[in-house]
Design a protein around this motif. Structure first.
Motif, PDB file in Angstrom:
ATOM      1  N   LEU A 283       0.828  -1.203   0.000  1.00  0.00           N
ATOM      2  CA  LEU A 283       0.000   0.000   0.000  1.00  0.00           C
ATOM      3  C   LEU A 283       0.859   1.248   0.000  1.00  0.00           C
ATOM      4  O   LEU A 283       0.556   2.237  -0.672  1.00  0.00           O
ATOM      5  N   ALA A 284       1.973   1.210   0.753  1.00  0.00           N
ATOM      6  CA  ALA A 284       2.822   2.396   0.895  1.00  0.00           C
ATOM      7  C   ALA A 284       3.478   2.787  -0.416  1.00  0.00           C
ATOM      8  O   ALA A 284       3.660   3.978  -0.704  1.00  0.00           O
ATOM      9  N   GLU A 285       3.861   1.810  -1.236  1.00  0.00           N
ATOM     10  CA  GLU A 285       4.554   2.104  -2.490  1.00  0.00           C
ATOM     11  C   GLU A 285       3.684   2.944  -3.416  1.00  0.00           C
ATOM     12  O   GLU A 285       4.118   3.967  -3.969  1.00  0.00           O
ATOM     13  N   GLN A 286       2.429   2.536  -3.574  1.00  0.00           N
ATOM     14  CA  GLN A 286       1.513   3.281  -4.437  1.00  0.00           C
ATOM     15  C   GLN A 286       1.232   4.669  -3.863  1.00  0.00           C
ATOM     16  O   GLN A 286       1.181   5.665  -4.589  1.00  0.00           O
ATOM     17  N   LEU A 287       1.059   4.727  -2.540  1.00  0.00           N
ATOM     18  CA  LEU A 287       0.759   5.998  -1.888  1.00  0.00           C
ATOM     19  C   LEU A 287       1.925   6.980  -2.040  1.00  0.00           C
ATOM     20  O   LEU A 287       1.721   8.162  -2.349  1.00  0.00           O
TER      21      LEU A 287
ATOM     22  N   LEU B 114       1.884   5.575   7.466  1.00  0.00           N
ATOM     23  CA  LEU B 114       2.430   4.246   7.758  1.00  0.00           C
ATOM     24  C   LEU B 114       2.576   4.031   9.259  1.00  0.00           C
ATOM     25  O   LEU B 114       2.310   2.942   9.773  1.00  0.00           O
ATOM     26  N   ALA B 115       3.025   5.082   9.964  1.00  0.00           N
ATOM     27  CA  ALA B 115       3.176   4.974  11.420  1.00  0.00           C
ATOM     28  C   ALA B 115       1.838   4.708  12.072  1.00  0.00           C
ATOM     29  O   ALA B 115       1.732   3.900  13.009  1.00  0.00           O
ATOM     30  N   ALA B 116       0.795   5.385  11.585  1.00  0.00           N
ATOM     31  CA  ALA B 116      -0.536   5.176  12.146  1.00  0.00           C
ATOM     32  C   ALA B 116      -1.082   3.798  11.810  1.00  0.00           C
ATOM     33  O   ALA B 116      -1.887   3.243  12.558  1.00  0.00           O
TER      34      ALA B 116
END
Length: 457
Positions: free
Chosen positions: A84-88, A114-116
């Motif tokens: 998910l993080a890569e696309q975001l 990401l931290a949340a």
């Protein structure tokens, strides 16, 4: 004289063994049992105190609040593996690319989300390092600014809820607060809610993210060659649909988890279950959940959870023996006789936690140090929510501090060889200063932490 300082020698022995590389949980338990055995032989330790240990283990395993730990870990690991993080990060970089320090600001925003979502410092630093460090260096960022931004952003999982660190701190501080109230003759002590810590961390977390962004903007203004805006050829338009498609899922998941806690609709444990289910549904929706990947996620979740609870059991035995040798009375006497009273005691505790953060993980510090000093400080009048947030921020700062900061090691492991270790060390210094400045602000204006939880009651 030796008997009087034996609790201190126990603590020093644990630190020495840990620095030698021994397992944390078994070092705590082994040190406690060894010292207890020697104390029984010498006639200075009451062996009947050890009978309380099985009840402590049962109480830990039966603790409803701690069920949130494996659920939040599952939520974090699931989102980490769903890409998910890569696309975001890609879409946020396109959106903010033309802004001063646009890509750095994108890293901070994505790292905050990401931290949340994950709350796991190592996972966030490694993920952001692999994805964003090469891109930032290619965009023209100096190694110091790029690595400092990634390290600092990766440690936000300590303070931004829902944080595993805050769950563990909430449980420990609740017990410490109840002990402090009982000592003061209050026989119906109120527990400290993990939800209160989550709510109390919202304002400091937002302020810290804002400080990071302001620093990057100033850096880009004063030294544009170190934190440049995006080049026209690097910027491709991102559609509203693409941005919402990558941004809304993690935001909605965090809002759902935190919102249910803040509104009182769910306990932190129930909200953790909702978060774990939501993360699983997101992974399914992105078609990132094969049987092999699910097996790896379950294995990683089990390993982290087992580590946490094994350390908790070892720390529980250590604190039991520590108190049996009169360690709590020794600390109480020391703090009560300090010039400066509560302020001096708090400063010393924060300094000790900061230094221990160089060699111990937040889990060990939470389970070993906080149960020892927490009841004493709370009995002296500190607010438990304020103390919990200050400890979390302190640990976050120690993760960044050279030469032993864990976040530095995580990033060093994935950074290109062209990035010097000294550059990583120099890069985190401004962010350490920002975190210390925030801690000073919270010390001067504790309402920044306590106001919002007070409004929710």
């Amino acid at each position: 004289m030796l008997i009087e300082i034996l609790p201190l020698l126990m603590f020093m022995l644990v630190c020495v063994c840990l620095m030698m590389g021994y397992n944390v949980a078994f070092t705590l338990a082994g040190t406690a049992l060894t010292c207890a055995g020697l104390g029984i032989i010498a006639g200075h330790f009451d062996a009947s105190l050890l009978k309380a240990f099985p009840d402590r283990i049962f109480g830990t395993m039966n603790n409803y609040t701690l069920i949130a730990v494996p659920l939040f870990v599952l939520m974090g690991v699931m989102l980490e593996r769903s890409q998910l993080a890569e696309q975001l990060l890609t879409n946020m970089s396109r959106l903010c690319g033309r802004l001063p320090a646009g890509m750095g600001i994108s890293v901070v925003i994505v790292g905050m989300l990401l931290a949340a979502c994950t709350g796991i410092v190592g996972a966030t630093v490694v993920t952001m390092g692999l994805m964003s460090l090469p891109a930032m260096l290619k965009r023209g960022y100096s190694p110091e600014v790029a690595t400092g931004t990634i390290c600092a952003t990766g440690t936000l999982g300590q303070i931004i809820p829902p944080s595993i660190a805050l769950v563990l701190l909430g449980d420990i501080l609740s017990s410490a607060y109840q002990q402090a109230q009982l000592k003061q003759g209050i026989f119906n002590p109120q527990p400290v809610s993990v939800g209160d810590l989550f709510i109390g961390a919202i304002v400091p977390g937002i302020l810290l993210v804002a400080l990071y962004i302001i620093y990057l903007l100033i850096k880009s203004w004063r030294h544009p060659h170190q934190a440049p805006s995006g080049q026209a050829e690097d910027d491709t338009q991102v559609s509203t649909g693409e941005l919402l498609g990558s941004l809304l899922p993690p935001v909605l998941l965090v809002v759902l988890v935190l919102g249910s806690i803040v509104s009182g609709a769910a306990t932190p444990t129930e909200a953790a279950g909702v978060g774990a289910l939501g993360a699983t549904l997101l992974a399914l929706q992105k078609r990132q959940l094969s049987l092999a990947k699910l097996s790896a996620i379950a294995r990683s979740t089990t390993e982290i959870t087992a580590m946490v609870f094994t350390i908790l059991i070892g720390a529980s035995l250590f604190s039991l023996v520590f108190r049996g040798f009169g360690g709590e009375e020794m600390i109480t006497h020391f703090f009560n006789n300090l010039p400066g009273g509560l302020i001096s005691a708090t400063l010393i505790v924060m300094l000790v936690i900061f230094l221990l953060g160089f060699i111990l993980d937040f889990i060990e510090i939470t389970f070993v140090v906080v149960p020892i000093v927490g009841p004493v400080l709370l009995a002296m009048g500190l607010d438990p929510v304020w103390l919990g947030i200050m400890i979390a921020l302190n640990l976050q700062t120690s993760f960044l501090t050279p030469p032993f900061g864990f976040a530095l090691f995580y990033l060093r492991g994935v950074a290109p060889e062209s990035v010097a270790t000294s550059a990583i060390y120099r890069g985190v210094v401004p962010f350490i200063v920002l975190q210390l400045a925030l801690m000073l602000c919270l010390a001067i204006w504790p309402q920044l932490v306590t106001w919002l939880p007070g409004q929710m009651h």
